[in-house]
Design a protein around this motif. Structure first.
Motif, mmCIF file in Angstrom:
data_model
loop_
_atom_site.group_PDB
_atom_site.id
_atom_site.type_symbol
_atom_site.label_atom_id
_atom_site.label_comp_id
_atom_site.label_asym_id
_atom_site.label_seq_id
_atom_site.Cartn_x
_atom_site.Cartn_y
_atom_site.Cartn_z
ATOM 1 N N TYR A 1 0.964 -1.697 0.162
ATOM 2 C CA TYR A 1 0.207 -0.353 0.189
ATOM 3 C C TYR A 1 1.109 0.765 0.283
ATOM 4 O O TYR A 1 1.192 1.877 -1.211
ATOM 5 N N GLU A 2 2.187 0.609 0.627
ATOM 6 C CA GLU A 2 2.749 2.357 0.555
ATOM 7 C C GLU A 2 3.444 2.450 -0.188
ATOM 8 O O GLU A 2 3.809 3.419 -1.064
ATOM 9 N N SER B 1 2.218 1.609 -3.265
ATOM 10 C CA SER B 1 1.240 2.701 -4.177
ATOM 11 C C SER B 1 1.199 3.440 -4.342
ATOM 12 O O SER B 1 1.619 5.282 -5.024
ATOM 13 N N GLN B 2 0.625 4.068 -3.009
ATOM 14 C CA GLN B 2 0.760 5.404 -2.469
ATOM 15 C C GLN B 2 1.960 6.619 -2.961
ATOM 16 O O GLN B 2 1.369 7.973 -3.685
ATOM 17 N N TYR B 3 2.723 5.199 -2.600
ATOM 18 C CA TYR B 3 4.152 7.029 -2.522
ATOM 19 C C TYR B 3 4.073 6.473 -5.008
ATOM 20 O O TYR B 3 4.601 7.807 -5.164
ATOM 21 N N SER C 1 1.618 9.539 -5.496
ATOM 22 C CA SER C 1 2.745 11.030 -4.851
ATOM 23 C C SER C 1 3.729 11.368 -6.040
ATOM 24 O O SER C 1 3.469 12.188 -6.441
#
Length: 226
Positions: free
Chosen positions: A128-129, A131-133, A136
Protein backbone atom coordinates in the motif's frame (compact mmCIF):
# COMPACT_ATOMS: atom_id res chain seq x y z
CA UNK A 1 5.82 70.50 -30.33
CA UNK A 2 2.36 69.21 -29.52
CA UNK A 3 2.50 67.09 -32.65
CA UNK A 4 5.80 65.57 -31.57
CA UNK A 5 4.48 64.84 -28.10
CA UNK A 6 1.47 63.10 -29.62
CA UNK A 7 3.84 61.01 -31.69
CA UNK A 8 5.81 59.98 -28.64
CA UNK A 9 2.66 59.17 -26.70
CA UNK A 10 1.47 57.03 -29.59
CA UNK A 11 4.78 55.17 -29.50
CA UNK A 12 4.46 54.51 -25.79
CA UNK A 13 0.88 53.31 -26.17
CA UNK A 14 1.92 51.01 -29.01
CA UNK A 15 4.69 49.56 -26.85
CA UNK A 16 2.23 48.95 -24.01
CA UNK A 17 -0.21 47.23 -26.36
CA UNK A 18 2.54 45.00 -27.74
CA UNK A 19 3.55 44.00 -24.21
CA UNK A 20 -0.09 43.22 -23.45
CA UNK A 21 -0.27 40.92 -26.46
CA UNK A 22 2.86 39.12 -25.25
CA UNK A 23 1.26 38.81 -21.81
CA UNK A 24 -1.53 36.73 -23.37
CA UNK A 25 0.93 33.91 -24.11
CA UNK A 26 0.12 30.61 -22.42
CA UNK A 27 2.03 27.38 -21.82
CA UNK A 28 -1.08 25.19 -22.23
CA UNK A 29 -0.31 24.60 -25.89
CA UNK A 30 3.18 23.41 -24.94
CA UNK A 31 1.87 20.50 -22.86
CA UNK A 32 2.62 17.09 -24.36
CA UNK A 33 0.90 14.31 -22.45
CA UNK A 34 2.79 11.50 -24.25
CA UNK A 35 6.03 13.21 -23.24
CA UNK A 36 4.69 13.64 -19.71
CA UNK A 37 4.05 9.89 -19.52
CA UNK A 38 7.67 9.31 -20.52
CA UNK A 39 8.78 11.62 -17.71
CA UNK A 40 6.66 9.74 -15.19
CA UNK A 41 7.99 6.37 -16.37
CA UNK A 42 11.57 7.67 -16.14
CA UNK A 43 11.04 8.93 -12.59
CA UNK A 44 9.54 5.59 -11.51
CA UNK A 45 12.55 3.83 -13.00
CA UNK A 46 15.35 6.05 -11.70
CA UNK A 47 14.29 7.78 -8.50
CA UNK A 48 16.10 6.12 -5.54
CA UNK A 49 13.11 6.14 -3.18
CA UNK A 50 11.16 4.05 -5.70
CA UNK A 51 13.81 1.36 -5.39
CA UNK A 52 13.73 1.68 -1.60
CA UNK A 53 9.96 1.10 -1.56
CA UNK A 54 10.39 -1.98 -3.74
CA UNK A 55 13.07 -3.32 -1.39
CA UNK A 56 10.69 -2.85 1.54
CA UNK A 57 8.00 -4.81 -0.29
CA UNK A 58 10.48 -7.59 -1.10
CA UNK A 59 11.65 -7.78 2.52
CA UNK A 60 8.09 -7.92 3.85
CA UNK A 61 7.20 -10.62 1.34
CA UNK A 62 10.22 -12.70 2.34
CA UNK A 63 9.33 -12.42 6.03
CA UNK A 64 5.75 -13.45 5.28
CA UNK A 65 6.86 -16.51 3.30
CA UNK A 66 9.21 -17.53 6.08
CA UNK A 67 6.47 -17.39 8.73
CA UNK A 68 4.22 -19.62 6.63
CA UNK A 69 6.67 -22.48 7.19
CA UNK A 70 7.72 -21.49 10.71
CA UNK A 71 5.32 -24.09 12.16
CA UNK A 72 7.99 -26.65 11.32
CA UNK A 73 10.07 -25.11 14.09
CA UNK A 74 7.59 -26.67 16.53
CA UNK A 75 8.89 -30.10 15.60
CA UNK A 76 12.31 -31.43 16.51
CA UNK A 77 13.77 -34.69 15.34
CA UNK A 78 16.64 -36.72 16.74
CA UNK A 79 17.93 -40.24 16.56
CA UNK A 80 19.40 -42.74 18.97
CA UNK A 81 21.78 -45.48 17.98
CA UNK A 82 21.86 -48.66 20.02
CA UNK A 83 24.46 -51.17 18.82
CA UNK A 84 23.21 -54.70 18.41
CA UNK A 85 25.93 -56.11 20.64
CA UNK A 86 25.61 -53.65 23.52
CA UNK A 87 23.67 -54.34 26.71
CA UNK A 88 22.47 -51.40 28.82
CA UNK A 89 21.50 -52.73 32.25
CA UNK A 90 20.41 -49.34 33.68
CA UNK A 91 18.18 -48.49 30.67
CA UNK A 92 17.46 -51.64 28.77
CA UNK A 93 16.06 -51.15 25.27
CA UNK A 94 13.94 -53.40 23.19
CA UNK A 95 14.94 -51.91 19.82
CA UNK A 96 18.42 -52.10 18.50
CA UNK A 97 20.10 -49.99 15.82
CA UNK A 98 18.90 -46.50 14.82
CA UNK A 99 15.81 -45.03 16.51
CA UNK A 100 14.08 -41.81 15.42
CA UNK A 101 12.63 -39.47 18.07
CA UNK A 102 10.25 -36.57 17.23
CA UNK A 103 9.59 -33.74 19.71
CA UNK A 104 6.63 -31.34 19.61
CA UNK A 105 6.72 -27.70 20.84
CA UNK A 106 3.08 -26.77 21.46
CA UNK A 107 3.91 -23.13 22.27
CA UNK A 108 5.66 -22.65 18.96
CA UNK A 109 2.77 -24.19 17.03
CA UNK A 110 0.24 -21.93 18.77
CA UNK A 111 2.33 -18.82 18.21
CA UNK A 112 2.93 -19.36 14.48
CA UNK A 113 -0.57 -18.47 13.09
CA UNK A 114 -0.47 -15.08 14.80
CA UNK A 115 3.05 -14.35 13.54
CA UNK A 116 2.03 -15.34 10.02
CA UNK A 117 -1.01 -13.04 10.16
CA UNK A 118 1.11 -10.10 11.32
CA UNK A 119 3.70 -10.74 8.60
CA UNK A 120 0.96 -10.88 5.98
CA UNK A 121 -0.47 -7.54 7.12
CA UNK A 122 3.01 -5.97 7.10
CA UNK A 123 3.44 -7.22 3.55
CA UNK A 124 0.15 -5.57 2.56
CA UNK A 125 1.15 -2.33 4.29
CA UNK A 126 4.43 -2.27 2.34
CA UNK A 127 2.50 -2.74 -0.91
CA UNK A 128 0.00 0.00 0.00
CA UNK A 129 2.81 2.40 0.89
CA UNK A 130 4.50 1.62 -2.40
CA UNK A 131 1.29 2.30 -4.36
CA UNK A 132 0.70 5.54 -2.44
CA UNK A 133 4.24 6.71 -3.12
CA UNK A 134 3.91 5.94 -6.84
CA UNK A 135 0.79 8.10 -7.03
CA UNK A 136 2.52 10.88 -5.11
CA UNK A 137 5.58 10.70 -7.37
CA UNK A 138 3.41 10.83 -10.48
CA UNK A 139 1.59 13.92 -9.21
CA UNK A 140 4.89 15.58 -8.28
CA UNK A 141 6.32 14.98 -11.76
CA UNK A 142 3.20 16.56 -13.27
CA UNK A 143 3.45 19.61 -10.99
CA UNK A 144 7.13 20.13 -11.78
CA UNK A 145 6.53 19.62 -15.50
CA UNK A 146 3.75 22.21 -15.56
CA UNK A 147 5.86 24.57 -13.44
CA UNK A 148 8.74 24.16 -15.90
CA UNK A 149 6.52 24.94 -18.89
CA UNK A 150 5.04 27.92 -17.05
CA UNK A 151 8.51 29.23 -16.23
CA UNK A 152 9.55 28.87 -19.87
CA UNK A 153 6.46 30.77 -21.02
CA UNK A 154 7.16 33.53 -18.51
CA UNK A 155 10.77 33.71 -19.72
CA UNK A 156 9.59 34.13 -23.32
CA UNK A 157 7.24 36.87 -22.15
CA UNK A 158 10.02 38.68 -20.29
CA UNK A 159 12.41 38.32 -23.23
CA UNK A 160 9.86 39.82 -25.61
CA UNK A 161 9.20 42.65 -23.17
CA UNK A 162 12.92 43.44 -23.12
CA UNK A 163 12.98 43.54 -26.93
CA UNK A 164 9.99 45.90 -26.95
CA UNK A 165 11.56 48.12 -24.30
CA UNK A 166 14.85 48.24 -26.20
CA UNK A 167 12.99 49.27 -29.36
CA UNK A 168 11.15 52.01 -27.49
CA UNK A 169 14.39 53.31 -25.98
CA UNK A 170 15.99 53.55 -29.41
CA UNK A 171 13.01 55.45 -30.78
CA UNK A 172 12.87 57.81 -27.81
CA UNK A 173 16.62 58.37 -27.88
CA UNK A 174 16.33 59.44 -31.50
CA UNK A 175 13.34 61.64 -30.68
CA UNK A 176 15.13 63.16 -27.68
CA UNK A 177 18.20 63.98 -29.76
CA UNK A 178 15.96 65.76 -32.25
CA UNK A 179 14.21 67.60 -29.46
CA UNK A 180 10.90 65.85 -30.10
CA UNK A 181 10.54 64.54 -26.55
CA UNK A 182 11.65 65.42 -23.06
CA UNK A 183 14.47 63.85 -21.05
CA UNK A 184 11.90 62.82 -18.44
CA UNK A 185 10.02 60.63 -20.93
CA UNK A 186 13.27 59.21 -22.32
CA UNK A 187 14.62 58.49 -18.83
CA UNK A 188 11.32 56.86 -17.85
CA UNK A 189 11.67 54.42 -20.76
CA UNK A 190 15.27 53.70 -19.74
CA UNK A 191 14.03 52.77 -16.27
CA UNK A 192 11.39 50.59 -17.86
CA UNK A 193 14.08 48.78 -19.87
CA UNK A 194 16.10 48.25 -16.70
CA UNK A 195 13.07 46.79 -14.95
CA UNK A 196 12.28 44.48 -17.86
CA UNK A 197 15.86 43.19 -17.86
CA UNK A 198 15.59 42.58 -14.12
CA UNK A 199 12.34 40.65 -14.63
CA UNK A 200 14.04 38.62 -17.36
CA UNK A 201 16.88 37.61 -15.02
CA UNK A 202 14.34 36.49 -12.41
CA UNK A 203 12.46 34.53 -15.07
CA UNK A 204 15.70 32.84 -16.18
CA UNK A 205 16.40 31.81 -12.59
CA UNK A 206 12.86 30.46 -12.20
CA UNK A 207 13.17 28.47 -15.43
CA UNK A 208 16.50 26.91 -14.42
CA UNK A 209 15.16 26.12 -10.95
CA UNK A 210 12.04 24.47 -12.37
CA UNK A 211 14.18 22.39 -14.73
CA UNK A 212 16.48 21.34 -11.88
CA UNK A 213 13.53 20.30 -9.69
CA UNK A 214 12.09 18.19 -12.48
CA UNK A 215 15.41 16.55 -13.34
CA UNK A 216 15.92 15.66 -9.68
CA UNK A 217 12.86 13.43 -9.85
CA UNK A 218 13.81 12.04 -13.25
CA UNK A 219 17.35 11.11 -12.30
CA UNK A 220 18.54 12.32 -15.72
CA UNK A 221 18.61 15.37 -17.97
CA UNK A 222 15.47 16.45 -19.81
CA UNK A 223 17.50 16.49 -23.03
CA UNK A 224 18.11 12.75 -22.65
CA UNK A 225 14.38 11.96 -22.75
CA UNK A 226 13.06 11.96 -26.29
Amino acid sequence: MNKNIKRVCFLLILTALTSHLHAQETFVNDISYPYLEKLIATAKKNYPEVKMKQSQVNAAKTTYNQTKFAWLDGFTASYIYSPQSSINISQPTIFKGYQLAIGLNIGQLLKNPGATSVAKENYKIAEYEQSQYMLSLEAQVKRFYFAYLGAQADLRLRSNAVIDAEGAVKQLKYAFQKGETTFQIYNSQLNSLYNQNSFKVQAELAAFTAKTNLEELLGTKLEDIK
